[in-house]
Design a protein around this motif. Structure first.
Motif, PDB file in Angstrom:
ATOM      1  N   MET A   1      87.503  59.109 -52.398  1.00 25.35           N
ATOM      2  CA  MET A   1      86.511  58.303 -53.114  1.00 25.35           C
ATOM      3  C   MET A   1      85.435  59.232 -53.679  1.00 25.35           C
ATOM      4  O   MET A   1      84.808  59.976 -52.922  1.00 25.35           O
ATOM      5  CB  MET A   1      85.858  57.338 -52.116  1.00 25.35           C
ATOM      6  CG  MET A   1      85.958  55.903 -52.535  1.00 25.35           C
ATOM      7  SD  MET A   1      85.159  54.837 -51.320  1.00 25.35           S
ATOM      8  CE  MET A   1      86.465  54.604 -50.117  1.00 25.35           C
ATOM      9  N   PRO A   4      79.737  57.326 -56.347  1.00 20.29           N
ATOM     10  CA  PRO A   4      79.477  56.316 -57.364  1.00 20.29           C
ATOM     11  C   PRO A   4      78.401  56.800 -58.327  1.00 20.29           C
ATOM     12  O   PRO A   4      77.611  57.680 -57.985  1.00 20.29           O
ATOM     13  CB  PRO A   4      78.992  55.119 -56.564  1.00 20.29           C
ATOM     14  CG  PRO A   4      78.981  55.523 -55.136  1.00 20.29           C
ATOM     15  CD  PRO A   4      79.350  56.949 -55.015  1.00 20.29           C
ATOM     16  N   PRO A 313      83.451  52.645 -46.655  1.00 22.87           N
ATOM     17  CA  PRO A 313      83.338  51.234 -47.052  1.00 22.87           C
ATOM     18  C   PRO A 313      81.923  50.678 -46.826  1.00 22.87           C
ATOM     19  O   PRO A 313      81.461  49.840 -47.618  1.00 22.87           O
ATOM     20  CB  PRO A 313      84.368  50.536 -46.156  1.00 22.87           C
ATOM     21  CG  PRO A 313      85.419  51.598 -45.916  1.00 22.87           C
ATOM     22  CD  PRO A 313      84.662  52.892 -45.829  1.00 22.87           C
ATOM     23  N   TYR A 315      79.171  52.205 -47.300  1.00 27.25           N
ATOM     24  CA  TYR A 315      78.388  52.608 -48.472  1.00 27.25           C
ATOM     25  C   TYR A 315      78.671  51.668 -49.644  1.00 27.25           C
ATOM     26  O   TYR A 315      77.745  51.199 -50.326  1.00 27.25           O
ATOM     27  CB  TYR A 315      78.720  54.056 -48.845  1.00 27.25           C
ATOM     28  CG  TYR A 315      77.979  54.549 -50.066  1.00 27.25           C
ATOM     29  CD1 TYR A 315      76.825  55.318 -49.940  1.00 27.25           C
ATOM     30  CD2 TYR A 315      78.418  54.218 -51.350  1.00 27.25           C
ATOM     31  CE1 TYR A 315      76.140  55.752 -51.062  1.00 27.25           C
ATOM     32  CE2 TYR A 315      77.730  54.639 -52.474  1.00 27.25           C
ATOM     33  CZ  TYR A 315      76.597  55.407 -52.326  1.00 27.25           C
ATOM     34  OH  TYR A 315      75.920  55.824 -53.440  1.00 27.25           O
ATOM     35  N   GLN A 316      79.965  51.390 -49.861  1.00 32.47           N
ATOM     36  CA  GLN A 316      80.330  50.489 -50.974  1.00 32.47           C
ATOM     37  C   GLN A 316      79.711  49.107 -50.752  1.00 32.47           C
ATOM     38  O   GLN A 316      79.264  48.452 -51.700  1.00 32.47           O
ATOM     39  CB  GLN A 316      81.860  50.361 -51.095  1.00 32.47           C
ATOM     40  CG  GLN A 316      82.631  51.688 -51.048  1.00 32.47           C
ATOM     41  CD  GLN A 316      82.306  52.635 -52.200  1.00 32.47           C
ATOM     42  OE1 GLN A 316      81.637  52.249 -53.150  1.00 32.47           O
ATOM     43  NE2 GLN A 316      82.760  53.873 -52.101  1.00 32.47           N
ATOM     44  N   THR A 319      76.153  49.274 -51.821  1.00 33.51           N
ATOM     45  CA  THR A 319      76.072  49.260 -53.285  1.00 33.51           C
ATOM     46  C   THR A 319      76.216  47.832 -53.793  1.00 33.51           C
ATOM     47  O   THR A 319      75.434  47.366 -54.641  1.00 33.51           O
ATOM     48  CB  THR A 319      77.195  50.133 -53.879  1.00 33.51           C
ATOM     49  OG1 THR A 319      77.037  51.461 -53.379  1.00 33.51           O
ATOM     50  CG2 THR A 319      77.125  50.162 -55.388  1.00 33.51           C
TER      51      THR A 319
END
Ligand code: XIL
Length: 324
Positions: A1, A4, A313, A315-316, A319
């Protein structure tokens, strides 16, 4: 990943909300990836150990601000606010202090001078101080914890610590910080009584830190965390989640990482939904460096980035929560 495009701090900024983390030495000095991630993602920094007595007070006469100043310069250069942690705790005391034999008056002067000098030193740099950390003992019926401070200064030491900190920097936001008092329980009731009492007596304090060291199988009910935030808000206090980590039982599986992500998301969401909650701070950010495996045997991978600095995940999920 890959990383971002938009960092957490950038997503949180329009809400006037801080996403923060604890910072560990020597990584900040010696690890460029560590420093770069820290600068990019977080708008609030707490010293994991560097502002504790053991770090600042190598001996009775001397103050050593080397690492703490480095951190303060880093924060200023990266437009980050600092949480000072912590002026008064029963742990991380230097040996010269815990073994000292002093009169009660000398104990009081020692604490007063420490608070005065340290808070003065970081005036205009530290926005928020954890003045008192973990003073309530759930193993003592949620009475004040037995500590050198209680023994030598008496129960009023908390009020005095806040007054001294306020005198040294009237602009600093002053917090009481504790663990296991995030939801609604005997300990958070005790914290609530303590801080309400302080406010009634005109003690300068502004907020309560909810540490939030949790796991998917051991965390406060989320509706209770919201209720607790609300009652503190009604008392006129801000709250911050100050030491969030979500530890996972090893071996860690994708399913556990997904559970972790949900819990991270839910906790941040509660903060965002309660207007007196002004920050969410994690206790470290990369699984490469965390107190969790050392402290909670059989647990690991509690943070937002894995050991290779890849966003997890969780962190996502943050976001997504900040983008909604
Ligand atoms: C911990 C640090 O993470 C460790 O590196 C250190 O060995 C012990 O202290 N509550 C707090 C923090 O308020 O200061 C503690 O930090 C974790 C629990």
């Amino acid at each position: 990943m890959s990383h971002p495009a938009v960092a957490l701090r950038t997503l949180a900024a329009p809400r006037g909300f801080h996403i923060g983390t604890a910072v560990a030495f020597p990584h900040l000095r010696h690890n460029r990836r560590y420093a770069a991630t820290l600068a990019r993602e977080f708008s609030m920094l707490t010293a994991e150990n560097t502002m504790k007595w053991a770090a600042l007070r190598p001996d009775r006469q001397r103050y050593d601000f080397t690492d703490a100043d480095y951190l303060a310069r880093f924060a200023a250069a990266n437009h980050q606010v600092l949480r000072g942690h912590t002026l008064l705790w029963h742990q991380a005391l230097p040996a010269w202090l815990s073994s000292a034999s002093l009169s009660n008056r000398q104990w009081e002067n020692t604490l007063r001078n420490h608070i005065d000098i340290v808070v003065h030193h970081f005036r205009g740099q530290v926005q928020t101080w954890d003045v008192v950390n973990e003073a309530i003992d759930e193993n003592k019926g949620c009475a004040l914890r037995d500590s050198l401070w209680l023994a030598h200064l008496g129960p009023d030491y908390i009020a005095r610590a806040f007054r001294w900190a306020h005198a040294a920097d009237p602009a600093a936001r002053l917090y009481y910080n504790d663990y296991g008092a995030e939801g609604m329980n005997r300990k958070s009731d005790a914290v609530y009584r303590l801080v309400s009492g302080l406010l009634e007596h005109g003690v300068p304090m502004h907020g309560v830190g909810l540490q939030m060291h949790v796991s998917p199988e051991d965390h406060p009910r989320l509706t209770d965390v919201a209720r607790n935030m609300r009652r503190l808000g009604k008392a006129g206090l801000a709250v911050q989640v100050t030491e969030l980590d979500v530890r996972l039982k090893t071996p860690v599986t994708p399913k556990k990482l997904a559970e972790q992500a949900r819990l991270y998301r839910d906790i941040l969401q509660i903060c965002l939904d309660n207007k007196n909650c002004t920050a969410c701070v994690t206790w470290g950010f990369t699984d490469a460096y965390s107190w969790v495996p050392g402290f909670f045997k059989g647990y690991d991978q509690a943070l937002l980035f894995d050991a290779a600095y890849r966003p997890k995940p969780a962190y996502q999920a943050w976001t997504a929560a900040l983008t909604k």
